[in-house]
Design an enzyme around this catalytic site. Structure first.
Site, PDB file in Angstrom:
ATOM      1  N   LYS A  46       0.845  -1.216   0.000  1.00 22.89           N
ATOM      2  CA  LYS A  46       0.000   0.000   0.000  1.00 22.89           C
ATOM      3  C   LYS A  46       0.872   1.256   0.000  1.00 22.89           C
ATOM      4  CE  LYS A  46      -2.042  -1.022   3.898  1.00 22.89           C
ATOM      5  NZ  LYS A  46      -1.372  -2.306   4.174  1.00 22.89           N
ATOM      6  N   ARG A 120     -10.384   0.315   7.635  1.00 19.21           N
ATOM      7  CA  ARG A 120     -10.047  -1.105   7.739  1.00 19.21           C
ATOM      8  C   ARG A 120     -11.169  -1.918   8.362  1.00 19.21           C
ATOM      9  NH1 ARG A 120      -3.643  -2.185   8.907  1.00 19.21           N
ATOM     10  NH2 ARG A 120      -3.133  -0.273   7.849  1.00 19.21           N
ATOM     11  N   ARG A 154      11.466  -5.767   5.697  1.00 15.07           N
ATOM     12  CA  ARG A 154      11.129  -4.336   5.581  1.00 15.07           C
ATOM     13  C   ARG A 154      11.945  -3.512   6.585  1.00 15.07           C
ATOM     14  NH1 ARG A 154       5.015  -2.179   5.644  1.00 15.07           N
ATOM     15  NH2 ARG A 154       4.841  -3.191   7.671  1.00 15.07           N
ATOM     16  N   ARG A 187      10.305  -2.367  12.153  1.00 11.22           N
ATOM     17  CA  ARG A 187       9.171  -2.067  13.015  1.00 11.22           C
ATOM     18  C   ARG A 187       8.926  -3.215  13.984  1.00 11.22           C
ATOM     19  NH1 ARG A 187       4.494  -0.097   8.963  1.00 11.22           N
ATOM     20  NH2 ARG A 187       3.321  -1.506  10.311  1.00 11.22           N
ATOM     21  N   ARG A 198      -1.495  -9.874  12.781  1.00 13.79           N
ATOM     22  CA  ARG A 198      -1.990  -8.790  11.926  1.00 13.79           C
ATOM     23  C   ARG A 198      -2.665  -9.338  10.663  1.00 13.79           C
ATOM     24  NH1 ARG A 198       3.259  -5.894  10.823  1.00 13.79           N
ATOM     25  NH2 ARG A 198       2.158  -4.282   9.684  1.00 13.79           N
TER      26      ARG A 198
HETATM   27  N1  LIG Z   1      10.424  -8.143  -2.890  1.00 16.31           N
HETATM   28  C1  LIG Z   1       9.465  -7.203  -3.023  1.00 16.31           C
HETATM   29  N2  LIG Z   1       9.270  -6.335  -2.038  1.00 16.31           N
HETATM   30  C2  LIG Z   1       8.295  -5.396  -2.211  1.00 16.31           C
HETATM   31  C3  LIG Z   1       7.515  -5.285  -3.377  1.00 16.31           C
HETATM   32  N3  LIG Z   1       6.643  -4.268  -3.237  1.00 16.31           N
HETATM   33  C4  LIG Z   1       6.874  -3.731  -2.010  1.00 16.31           C
HETATM   34  N4  LIG Z   1       7.881  -4.398  -1.400  1.00 16.31           N
HETATM   35  C5  LIG Z   1       8.457  -4.203  -0.071  1.00 16.31           C
HETATM   36  O1  LIG Z   1       7.572  -4.888   0.817  1.00 16.31           O
HETATM   37  C6  LIG Z   1       7.496  -4.198   2.054  1.00 16.31           C
HETATM   38  C7  LIG Z   1       6.035  -3.862   2.341  1.00 16.31           C
HETATM   39  O2  LIG Z   1       5.609  -2.843   1.441  1.00 16.31           O
HETATM   40  P1  LIG Z   1       4.779  -1.592   1.995  1.00 16.31           P
HETATM   41  O3  LIG Z   1       4.560  -0.680   0.842  1.00 16.31           O
HETATM   42  O4  LIG Z   1       5.436  -1.067   3.211  1.00 16.31           O
HETATM   43  O5  LIG Z   1       3.397  -2.357   2.368  1.00 16.31           O
HETATM   44  P2  LIG Z   1       2.170  -1.916   3.275  1.00 16.31           P
HETATM   45  O6  LIG Z   1       2.383  -2.534   4.611  1.00 16.31           O
HETATM   46  O7  LIG Z   1       0.973  -2.510   2.579  1.00 16.31           O
HETATM   47  O8  LIG Z   1       2.144  -0.418   3.292  1.00 16.31           O
HETATM   48  C8  LIG Z   1       8.427  -2.989   1.942  1.00 16.31           C
HETATM   49  O9  LIG Z   1       9.688  -3.320   2.499  1.00 16.31           O
HETATM   50  C9  LIG Z   1       8.536  -2.779   0.423  1.00 16.31           C
HETATM   51  O10 LIG Z   1       9.766  -2.170   0.079  1.00 16.31           O
HETATM   52  C10 LIG Z   1       7.770  -6.249  -4.436  1.00 16.31           C
HETATM   53  O11 LIG Z   1       7.156  -6.247  -5.504  1.00 16.31           O
HETATM   54  N5  LIG Z   1       8.757  -7.154  -4.192  1.00 16.31           N
HETATM   55  N1  LIG Z   2      -7.484   1.980   9.896  1.00 14.89           N
HETATM   56  C1  LIG Z   2      -6.892   1.488  10.993  1.00 14.89           C
HETATM   57  N2  LIG Z   2      -7.641   0.980  12.009  1.00 14.89           N
HETATM   58  C2  LIG Z   2      -7.089   0.507  13.143  1.00 14.89           C
HETATM   59  N3  LIG Z   2      -5.767   0.428  13.335  1.00 14.89           N
HETATM   60  C3  LIG Z   2      -4.962   0.913  12.351  1.00 14.89           C
HETATM   61  C4  LIG Z   2      -5.487   1.461  11.142  1.00 14.89           C
HETATM   62  N4  LIG Z   2      -4.445   1.848  10.348  1.00 14.89           N
HETATM   63  C5  LIG Z   2      -3.337   1.543  11.028  1.00 14.89           C
HETATM   64  N5  LIG Z   2      -3.630   0.977  12.236  1.00 14.89           N
HETATM   65  C6  LIG Z   2      -2.685   0.509  13.261  1.00 14.89           C
HETATM   66  O1  LIG Z   2      -1.368   0.791  12.803  1.00 14.89           O
HETATM   67  C7  LIG Z   2      -0.635  -0.422  12.570  1.00 14.89           C
HETATM   68  C8  LIG Z   2       0.277  -0.229  11.370  1.00 14.89           C
HETATM   69  O2  LIG Z   2      -0.484   0.060  10.236  1.00 14.89           O
HETATM   70  P1  LIG Z   2       0.221   0.317   8.833  1.00 14.89           P
HETATM   71  O3  LIG Z   2       1.352   1.272   8.973  1.00 14.89           O
HETATM   72  O4  LIG Z   2      -0.869   0.619   7.862  1.00 14.89           O
HETATM   73  O5  LIG Z   2       0.922  -1.035   8.522  1.00 14.89           O
HETATM   74  P2  LIG Z   2       0.557  -2.290   7.701  1.00 14.89           P
HETATM   75  O6  LIG Z   2      -0.161  -1.949   6.458  1.00 14.89           O
HETATM   76  O7  LIG Z   2       1.907  -2.846   7.465  1.00 14.89           O
HETATM   77  O8  LIG Z   2      -0.304  -3.058   8.658  1.00 14.89           O
HETATM   78  C9  LIG Z   2      -1.712  -1.483  12.427  1.00 14.89           C
HETATM   79  O9  LIG Z   2      -1.232  -2.781  12.722  1.00 14.89           O
HETATM   80  C10 LIG Z   2      -2.742  -0.995  13.445  1.00 14.89           C
HETATM   81  O10 LIG Z   2      -2.317  -1.289  14.777  1.00 14.89           O
END
Ligand SMILES: Nc1nc2c(ncn2[C@@H]2O[C@H](COP(=O)(O)OP(=O)(O)O)[C@@H](O)[C@H]2O)c(=O)[nH]1
Ligand SMILES: Nc1ncnc2c1ncn2[C@@H]1O[C@H](COP(=O)(O)OP(=O)(O)O)[C@@H](O)[C@H]1O
Length: 251
Positions: A46, A120, A154, A187, A198
Site C-alpha cells: 500500500k 479497515r 522491511r 518495526r 496482523r
Molecule cells: N520483494 C518485493 N518487495 C516489495 C515489493 N513491493 C513492495 N515491497 C516491499 O515490501 C514491504 C512492504 O511494502 P509496503 O509498501 O510497506 O506495504 P504496506 O504494509 O501494505 O504499506 C516494503 O519493504 C517494500 O519495500 C515487491 O514487488 N517485491
Molecule cells: N485503519 C486502521 N484501524 C485501526 N488500526 C490501524 C489502522 N491503520 C493503522 N492501524 C494501526 O497501525 C498499525 C500499522 O499500520 P500500517 O502502517 O498501515 O501497517 P501495515 O499496512 O503494514 O499493517 C496497524 O497494525 C494498526 O495497529
C-alpha cells in the site's frame, strides 16, 4: 496474475465534499477532488503504491499507520495505550483512529485524498461515508507467503515513513535513509509473532469493507506477487480520474 480483476478503469465519478452550510464559492478544481483509498494486508505494498501514485499524480497520501505512529509520539496515557495495539499488531479501536482521521481529513477537505490503510473496518467505512463519497478503492491481493517474506525484510525510516526492502528497493547505503542519512529500523510489529496476528485480523475486518465497496462498483482488485507488475494497471486506473504529472515508466 489478474490485475484489475474486479473492474477496469471507468469514466470519472468525481465528487466534492458536501457543503456544510449555505453555498460557498468553490474553486473549479474542487469539483475534481479525488477521493481514493488503497486497501490491503500488511506488506501488500500500500505504502509503496501510494508513494508512486503521489509522485506521478502530484498529490499527497495519508497513511493511517504512519499518522498513528506520528500522533502517538506526543506520549500521554491514551498514546501509550494505542502504542500497545500497534506493537502487538492489533487494530487500534475504531473510535480512536476514526477521530484522528476525521480531524485530519477535515483539514484536507480542499485537497485530493489518497488514503492508505483507512478504512479497515466496516465502522470506519461508515464514518468515512459520512463525510465523502469515494471515487475508487484499490485493493491489493498478495499471497500470504509473499507478505511474510516482505515484512521480515522491511526497513523503515521512522520520521518519514519511507520504506525499503533489501532486494526490491534497497537504500543507497545499507542501513541508512537515502534522503536524511538517518538510521533505518525494523518495526516492532514486523516481528513474526505480530505479523501472524496482523494478517489474521486484517482478513476478518476487511471482508465486509470489500463487500461494501464491491456492491457500490468502486472496488478495483489487483492480484500478484510483484508491485512492478501491478503498478501499470494502477497507473492506468488513476489516469482515468486525474491527470498525471509524470509518466508511468519513471520509478
Ligand atoms: N520483494 C518485493 N518487495 C516489495 C515489493 N513491493 C513492495 N515491497 C516491499 O515490501 C514491504 C512492504 O511494502 P509496503 O509498501 O510497506 O506495504 P504496506 O504494509 O501494505 O504499506 C516494503 O519493504 C517494500 O519495500 C515487491 O514487488 N517485491
Ligand atoms: N485503519 C486502521 N484501524 C485501526 N488500526 C490501524 C489502522 N491503520 C493503522 N492501524 C494501526 O497501525 C498499525 C500499522 O499500520 P500500517 O502502517 O498501515 O501497517 P501495515 O499496512 O503494514 O499493517 C496497524 O497494525 C494498526 O495497529
Amino acid at each position: 496474475m489478474c490485475p484489475g480483476g474486479a473492474g477496469g478503469a471507468r469514466p470519472g465519478r468525481l465528487t466534492r465534499v458536501p457543503p456544510r452550510s449555505a453555498p460557498v464559492p468553490v474553486p473549479a478544481m474542487a469539483s475534481k477532488l479525488l477521493r481514493a483509498v488503497v486497501l490491503g494486508p500488511p506488506g501488500s505494498g500500500k505504502g509503496t503504491v501510494c508513494e508512486r501514485i503521489a509522485r506521478r499524480f502530484g498529490l499527497q497520501h495519508l497513511s493511517s499507520g504512519q499518522f498513528l505512529r506520528e500522533s502517538l509520539g506526543g506520549g500521554g496515557e491514551a498514546g501509550a495505550l494505542a502504542q500497545q495495539y500497534l506493537e502487538r499488531g492489533l487494530l487500534v479501536p475504531d473510535h480512536v483512529i476514526t477521530r484522528l482521521m476525521m480531524a485530519e481529513l477535515e483539514k484536507r477537505r480542499e485537497q485530493h485524498w489518497l488514503l492508505d490503510g483507512f478504512p479497515r473496518t466496516l465502522g470506519q467505512a461508515k464514518a468515512l461515508d459520512g463525510i465523502c463519497q469515494l471515487d475508487l478503492v484499490i485493493s491489493l491481493n498478495i499471497p500470504f507467503e509473499t507478505l511474510k517474506d516482505r515484512l521480515s525484510a522491511r526497513w523503515v525510516h521512522p520520521a518519514s515513513g519511507r520504506v525499503y526492502n533489501m532486494d526490491f528497493n534497497p537504500p543507497h547505503t545499507q542501513g541508512v535513509d537515502d534522503l536524511t542519512g538517518e538510521p533505518l529500523v525494523q518495526r516492532e510489529d514486523d516481528r513474526p509473532e505480530a505479523v501472524a496476528a496482523r494478517l489474521r485480523k486484517y482478513k476478518d475486518a476487511a471482508k465486509p469493507v470489500m463487500e461494501l465497496y464491491k456492491s457500490r462498483g468502486i472496488l478495483h482488485s489487483f492480484s500478484g506477487t510483484e508491485t512492478n507488475k501491478i503498478w501499470p494497471y494502477v497507473y492506468t486506473l488513476l489516469s482515468s480520474r486525474i491527470p498525471p504529472v509524470l509518466p508511468e515508466e519513471e520509478h
